[in-house]
Design a protein around this motif. Sequence first.
Motif, PDB file in Angstrom:
ATOM      1  N   LYS A 126       0.753  -1.195   0.295  1.00  0.00           N
ATOM      2  CA  LYS A 126      -0.057   0.347   0.195  1.00  0.00           C
ATOM      3  C   LYS A 126       0.981   1.419  -0.541  1.00  0.00           C
ATOM      4  N   LEU A 127       0.459   2.608  -0.453  1.00  0.00           N
ATOM      5  CA  LEU A 127       1.228   3.016  -0.560  1.00  0.00           C
ATOM      6  C   LEU A 127       0.585   4.422   0.471  1.00  0.00           C
ATOM      7  N   ILE A 128       0.697   4.867   0.808  1.00  0.00           N
ATOM      8  CA  ILE A 128       0.180   6.172   1.939  1.00  0.00           C
ATOM      9  C   ILE A 128       0.475   7.268   1.610  1.00  0.00           C
ATOM     10  N   GLU A 129       0.061   8.834   1.214  1.00  0.00           N
ATOM     11  CA  GLU A 129       0.369  10.256   0.879  1.00  0.00           C
ATOM     12  C   GLU A 129      -0.046  11.025   2.141  1.00  0.00           C
ATOM     13  N   LEU A 130       0.766  11.246   2.684  1.00  0.00           N
ATOM     14  CA  LEU A 130       0.439  12.220   3.703  1.00  0.00           C
ATOM     15  C   LEU A 130       1.022  13.639   3.254  1.00  0.00           C
ATOM     16  N   ASP A 131       0.052  15.068   3.915  1.00  0.00           N
ATOM     17  CA  ASP A 131       0.919  16.335   3.771  1.00  0.00           C
ATOM     18  C   ASP A 131       0.955  16.803   5.898  1.00  0.00           C
ATOM     19  N   VAL A 132       1.804  16.660   5.694  1.00  0.00           N
ATOM     20  CA  VAL A 132       2.398  16.715   6.797  1.00  0.00           C
ATOM     21  C   VAL A 132       2.744  18.211   7.508  1.00  0.00           C
ATOM     22  N   ALA A 133       3.050  18.279   8.182  1.00  0.00           N
ATOM     23  CA  ALA A 133       4.188  20.448   8.803  1.00  0.00           C
ATOM     24  C   ALA A 133       4.985  20.417   8.574  1.00  0.00           C
ATOM     25  N   ASP A 134       5.290  21.050   7.869  1.00  0.00           N
ATOM     26  CA  ASP A 134       7.196  21.628   7.568  1.00  0.00           C
ATOM     27  C   ASP A 134       7.932  21.654   8.971  1.00  0.00           C
ATOM     28  N   GLY A 135       8.729  20.918   8.908  1.00  0.00           N
ATOM     29  CA  GLY A 135       9.452  20.700  10.449  1.00  0.00           C
ATOM     30  C   GLY A 135       8.984  19.249  11.215  1.00  0.00           C
ATOM     31  N   THR A 136       8.163  18.433  11.168  1.00  0.00           N
ATOM     32  CA  THR A 136       7.997  17.293  11.161  1.00  0.00           C
ATOM     33  C   THR A 136       9.166  16.683  11.295  1.00  0.00           C
ATOM     34  N   ASP A 137       9.633  16.067  12.499  1.00  0.00           N
ATOM     35  CA  ASP A 137      10.846  15.548  13.012  1.00  0.00           C
ATOM     36  C   ASP A 137      10.688  14.218  12.397  1.00  0.00           C
ATOM     37  N   ASP A 138      12.000  13.197  11.751  1.00  0.00           N
ATOM     38  CA  ASP A 138      11.726  12.101  11.482  1.00  0.00           C
ATOM     39  C   ASP A 138      11.194  10.829  12.862  1.00  0.00           C
ATOM     40  N   GLU A 139      11.558  11.808  14.017  1.00  0.00           N
ATOM     41  CA  GLU A 139      11.249  10.331  15.161  1.00  0.00           C
ATOM     42  C   GLU A 139       9.595  10.355  15.695  1.00  0.00           C
ATOM     43  N   THR A 140       9.055  11.670  14.642  1.00  0.00           N
ATOM     44  CA  THR A 140       7.534  11.589  14.166  1.00  0.00           C
ATOM     45  C   THR A 140       6.863  10.604  13.980  1.00  0.00           C
ATOM     46  N   ILE A 141       7.823  10.756  12.613  1.00  0.00           N
ATOM     47  CA  ILE A 141       7.154  10.440  11.318  1.00  0.00           C
ATOM     48  C   ILE A 141       6.945   8.645  11.646  1.00  0.00           C
ATOM     49  N   ASP A 142       8.395   8.606  12.351  1.00  0.00           N
ATOM     50  CA  ASP A 142       8.931   7.281  12.981  1.00  0.00           C
ATOM     51  C   ASP A 142       7.072   6.414  13.716  1.00  0.00           C
ATOM     52  N   ALA A 143       6.922   6.995  14.297  1.00  0.00           N
ATOM     53  CA  ALA A 143       5.963   6.882  15.281  1.00  0.00           C
ATOM     54  C   ALA A 143       4.636   7.270  14.426  1.00  0.00           C
ATOM     55  N   MET A 144       4.237   7.194  13.614  1.00  0.00           N
ATOM     56  CA  MET A 144       2.590   7.395  12.677  1.00  0.00           C
ATOM     57  C   MET A 144       3.001   5.545  12.302  1.00  0.00           C
ATOM     58  N   CYS A 145       4.155   5.693  11.575  1.00  0.00           N
ATOM     59  CA  CYS A 145       4.205   4.311  10.760  1.00  0.00           C
ATOM     60  C   CYS A 145       4.040   3.633  11.520  1.00  0.00           C
ATOM     61  N   ARG A 146       4.843   3.041  12.730  1.00  0.00           N
ATOM     62  CA  ARG A 146       4.410   1.698  13.881  1.00  0.00           C
ATOM     63  C   ARG A 146       3.423   1.785  14.302  1.00  0.00           C
ATOM     64  N   LYS A 147       2.742   3.135  15.177  1.00  0.00           N
ATOM     65  CA  LYS A 147       0.910   3.115  15.379  1.00  0.00           C
ATOM     66  C   LYS A 147       0.795   2.740  14.770  1.00  0.00           C
ATOM     67  N   LEU A 148       0.236   3.048  13.865  1.00  0.00           N
ATOM     68  CA  LEU A 148      -0.441   2.822  12.439  1.00  0.00           C
ATOM     69  C   LEU A 148      -0.312   2.786  10.751  1.00  0.00           C
ATOM     70  N   LEU A 149       0.177   3.246  10.630  1.00  0.00           N
ATOM     71  CA  LEU A 149       0.331   3.409   9.297  1.00  0.00           C
ATOM     72  C   LEU A 149       0.535   1.471   8.887  1.00  0.00           C
ATOM     73  N   ALA A 150       1.927   0.754   9.034  1.00  0.00           N
ATOM     74  CA  ALA A 150       2.049  -0.176   9.075  1.00  0.00           C
ATOM     75  C   ALA A 150       2.061  -1.111  10.349  1.00  0.00           C
ATOM     76  N   ASN A 151       1.915  -2.319  10.416  1.00  0.00           N
ATOM     77  CA  ASN A 151       2.164  -3.766  11.021  1.00  0.00           C
ATOM     78  C   ASN A 151       3.338  -4.535  11.033  1.00  0.00           C
ATOM     79  N   THR A 152       4.330  -3.769  11.897  1.00  0.00           N
ATOM     80  CA  THR A 152       5.574  -4.081  11.987  1.00  0.00           C
ATOM     81  C   THR A 152       5.227  -5.824  12.252  1.00  0.00           C
ATOM     82  N   VAL A 153       5.146  -6.171  12.359  1.00  0.00           N
ATOM     83  CA  VAL A 153       5.420  -7.983  13.270  1.00  0.00           C
ATOM     84  C   VAL A 153       5.435  -8.336  11.441  1.00  0.00           C
ATOM     85  N   ILE A 154       4.319  -7.559  10.185  1.00  0.00           N
ATOM     86  CA  ILE A 154       4.946  -8.213   9.067  1.00  0.00           C
ATOM     87  C   ILE A 154       5.028  -7.940   8.122  1.00  0.00           C
ATOM     88  N   GLU A 155       4.486  -6.247   8.257  1.00  0.00           N
ATOM     89  CA  GLU A 155       5.279  -5.349   7.469  1.00  0.00           C
ATOM     90  C   GLU A 155       5.960  -4.250   7.574  1.00  0.00           C
TER      91      GLU A 155
END
Length: 76
Positions: A40-69
């Motif tokens: 799947k491809l997810i496109e997001l428009d986030v605030a400028d300056g959003t740090d990598d840690e926040t982006i990674d947290a969004m992915c781990r908590k909601l966008l990807a099931n890191t057990v299988i993806e």
Amino acid sequence: MKLRIVVTLKNGVLDPQGKAIEHALGSLGFAGVGEARVGKLIELDVADGTDDETIDAMCRKLLANTVIENYRVERA
């Protein structure tokens, strides 16, 4: 800032959608298709300056099931 999150199944994880695509393409006469994997491809428009840690947290908590993806972040 625009982001693209590409989520794919990890190697070894069964992909029934991919198998269905393989079968359907063969049934339609398309020879030479080896393996199909669906992601799947997810496109997001986030605030400028959003740090990598926040982006990674969004992915781990909601966008990807890191057990299988796996996921990767692309800045567009």
